[in-house]
Design an enzyme around this catalytic site. Structure first.
Site, short mmCIF file in Angstrom:
data_model
loop_
_atom_site.label_atom_id
_atom_site.label_comp_id
_atom_site.label_asym_id
_atom_site.label_seq_id
_atom_site.Cartn_x
_atom_site.Cartn_y
_atom_site.Cartn_z
N ALA A 18 0.80 -1.21 0.00
CA ALA A 18 0.00 0.00 0.00
C ALA A 18 0.84 1.27 0.00
O ALA A 18 0.31 2.35 -0.27
CB ALA A 18 -0.94 0.00 1.20
N THR A 19 2.15 1.16 0.30
CA THR A 19 3.01 2.34 0.28
C THR A 19 4.20 2.19 -0.65
O THR A 19 4.83 3.19 -1.00
CB THR A 19 3.53 2.67 1.70
OG1 THR A 19 4.23 1.53 2.22
CG2 THR A 19 2.37 3.01 2.63
N SER A 20 4.52 0.97 -1.04
CA SER A 20 5.66 0.76 -1.94
C SER A 20 5.53 -0.58 -2.64
O SER A 20 4.74 -1.44 -2.24
CB SER A 20 6.99 0.80 -1.16
OG SER A 20 7.09 -0.30 -0.28
N GLY A 21 6.31 -0.73 -3.70
CA GLY A 21 6.36 -1.99 -4.43
C GLY A 21 7.79 -2.43 -4.58
O GLY A 21 8.73 -1.63 -4.51
N ASP A 259 -1.48 -10.42 -0.66
CA ASP A 259 -0.15 -10.49 -0.06
C ASP A 259 -0.14 -11.28 1.25
O ASP A 259 0.85 -11.95 1.56
CB ASP A 259 0.45 -9.09 0.13
CG ASP A 259 -0.48 -8.10 0.81
OD1 ASP A 259 -1.50 -8.52 1.39
OD2 ASP A 259 -0.19 -6.89 0.75
N THR A 260 -1.24 -11.22 2.01
CA THR A 260 -1.25 -11.99 3.26
C THR A 260 -1.27 -13.49 2.98
O THR A 260 -0.69 -14.28 3.73
CB THR A 260 -2.45 -11.60 4.13
OG1 THR A 260 -2.48 -10.18 4.28
CG2 THR A 260 -2.38 -12.24 5.50
N THR A 281 1.56 -2.38 6.94
CA THR A 281 0.60 -1.28 6.99
C THR A 281 -0.61 -1.69 7.81
O THR A 281 -1.13 -0.91 8.62
CB THR A 281 0.18 -0.88 5.56
OG1 THR A 281 1.34 -0.47 4.82
CG2 THR A 281 -0.82 0.25 5.59
N ASN A 318 -8.58 -8.14 10.75
CA ASN A 318 -7.76 -6.99 10.38
C ASN A 318 -7.66 -6.04 11.56
O ASN A 318 -8.67 -5.57 12.08
CB ASN A 318 -8.39 -6.24 9.20
CG ASN A 318 -8.15 -6.92 7.88
OD1 ASN A 318 -8.35 -8.12 7.75
ND2 ASN A 318 -7.74 -6.16 6.89
N GLY A 432 7.30 -6.53 7.97
CA GLY A 432 8.12 -5.44 8.48
C GLY A 432 8.09 -5.30 9.98
O GLY A 432 9.10 -4.96 10.61
#
Length: 515
Positions: A18-21, A259-260, A281, A318, A432
């Site tokens: 959601a913030t980078s690839g 992704d999860t 995120t 979530n 992360g």
């Protein structure tokens, strides 16, 4: 652990967050997965002025509002650049796998994208919730799709699109990783684990639910055929092959494209009595099960049943995640002097660990924390509304966020135990957040359970392992347990006891990994 030597790196993971690839090369050699980072690029939302949403039959003009969108074409250009570098680095590239965040989609007509995809944090979704719940009771909706209520679930987003008339122009809907795969291969497929997050699949996770499609107003649009992780979506088109500089077409393999789903493949579970937290995120907190849990109690606790790789169920909730930290840092940097901007998150984490006074525990899942904005101010407002003293110094805010997340993890895992009968002894934190030692220690202390942190790159690891099994770098008959043995052989973990400060040393974190 990133080893770039010896083993040919024949697989490319495209991991879009959601913030980078990122684009990461990988390959399995002697039961060990080797990986090499190729590219990293930002993924920032666009704030665009638009008319406020209204009933499609209303003649009244709308005052200007602001919509939140994904800059999907810029994201695609960046990932193509990454894949081009991957082709240069791996002459024998055999497969590409794509994963991303869930629920968001592109609308197409005759194969062409219609506008930019909305961001799941766009405020229009509240109207979609009202529309769907007018047509089906929330309890019946949960019984049909097994999903927790989130305002941005695809079923609600599409209902809002339908009311506005935007769906009238579309004949195809593709989720984000499927849209990327379509642009690369010309083949439209929807990967099943990501499809399971839409609210439009039946509990069998293998078929679209026609009634739910009608409720969302999507019965006029064609949803793509479902494909399972490990199956081939298609090969690069001739033009994509040429643009990437490949000397032959490369196949695009379906992975756990949510992704999860890929991250959970890479959780080195100690036993069946283990929970996972995929920490980024968002924090996805739950258990891997064989069957969904769709009891009234599960619905009331707002748990979800999402499809996992190899027919598993991700029974999870979530919980807001390190978004709270990244937004706080963004706000502080935006409003800081040059001297203040020199303070990075790692410095603040050290200061937060030294905080000795009591900090407030707030509910990180409160809806006010979902949109971008002044996160420290919103935390202060929440505290005042609940009779608590707001944190003041930045280190106190950081400590309050991490304590609140750890407490939310405890409550969620305790609830998962009660709902499933599983007695959780160990918690695996991947992603992360596994590099955030303070968060891991607080989680161990608050939950009273051993925390095993790592691997950090869980999503990319799971993505690559599914590809490795599909192309024969590991046995096509390899089970999830077999794949997780490769993870244990390849990547270090750090153990945190609920009664101590932790054992071992984690790899030196970076700010990007922490948020």
């Amino acid at each position: 652990m990133m080893d770039t030597t010896k083993s040919p790196l024949t697989l490319a993971a495209v991991d879009l967050g959601a913030t980078s690839g990122r684009v990461i090369l990988g390959g399995v050699d002697g039961g060990v997965l080797k990986m090499k980072h190729i590219a990293r690029f930002p993924n920032a939302p666009l704030h665009l002025t638009e008319a406020a949403p209204t009933d499609r039959d209303s003649a009244a003009e709308s005052a200007p509002a602001e919509g939140l969108y994904w800059n999907i074409t810029a994201l695609y250009a960046a990932l193509e650049d990454g894949l081009r570098e991957a082709v240069r680095s791996a002459a024998e590239l055999r497969s590409i796998g794509i994963d991303s965040w869930a629920v968001d989609y592109g609308m197409l007509r005759a194969g062409r994208l219609i506008g930019l995809p909305h961001h799941y944090r766009d405020r229009r979704t509240a109207r979609g919730v009202a529309l769907v719940h007018e047509r089906i009771d929330p309890a019946e909706l949960f019984a049909r799709n097994g999903l927790q209520h989130l305002d941005f679930n695809t079923v609600f987003q599409l209902a809002a699109e339908s009311e506005s008339g935007l769906l009238d122009a579309a004949d195809r809907i593709l989720l984000v990783p499927d849209l990327i795969a379509y642009w690369l291969t010309g083949t439209a497929r929807t990967e099943a684990t990501n499809a399971s997050t839409t609210g439009l699949l039946g509990l069998d996770r293998r078929t679209w639910d026609r009634q739910l499609l009608e409720l969302a107003g999507t019965d006029r649009c064609q949803l793509a055929e479902l494909v399972e992780p490990g199956q081939t979506i298609g090969e690069l088109t001739a033009s994509a092959t040429q643009r990437l500089g490949a000397d032959r077409p490369v196949k695009v393999t379906a992975v756990g494209s949510h992704d999860t789903a890929s991250a959970v493949v890479a959780v080195p579970f100690a036993s069946k009595d283990s929970a996972f937290i995929s920490s980024g995120t968002w924090s996805l907190v739950g258990l891997e099960l064989d069957e969904p849990v769709v009891t009234d109690a599960a619905r009331e606790a707002n748990f979800t049943n999402e499809g996992g790789v190899d027919g598993t169920v991700r029974f999870l909730k979530n919980v807001s995640g390190l978004w709270l930290l990244s937004e706080s840092m963004r706000h502080w940097h935006h409003n800081a002097t040059d001297a203040q901007r020199s303070a990075d998150l790692q410095t603040l984490l050290v200061e937060a660990e030294a905080v000795t006074g009591q900090v407030p525990i707030f509910d990180p899942s409160d809806e006010r924390f979902t949109p971008p904005g002044d996160m420290p101010g919103r935390i202060a407002d929440w505290c005042r509304e609940h009779g608590l003293r707001p944190p003041t110094a930045q280190a106190e805010v950081v400590r309050s966020i991490l304590e609140s997340l750890a407490e939310a993890y405890r409550q969620t895992i305790d609830a998962a135990e009660a709902l499933t009968g599983v007695s959780v002894e160990t918690i695996h934190i991947v992603g992360g957040g596994s590099q955030n030692a303070l968060l891991c220690r607080l989680t161990a202390q608050r939950t009273g359970r051993t925390v095993i942190a790592g691997p950090v790159e869980a999503t990319a690891i799971g993505n690559l392992l599914i590809q490795a099994r599909a192309v024969g770098e590991v046995s096509p008959d390899a089970s999830l347990s077999d794949l997780r043995t490769i993870v244990r052989n390849s990547f270090p973990v750090v153990e945190y006891s609920p009664h101590s400060a932790g054992t071992g040393e984690s790899p030196a974190p970076t700010n990007a990994a922490l948020i």
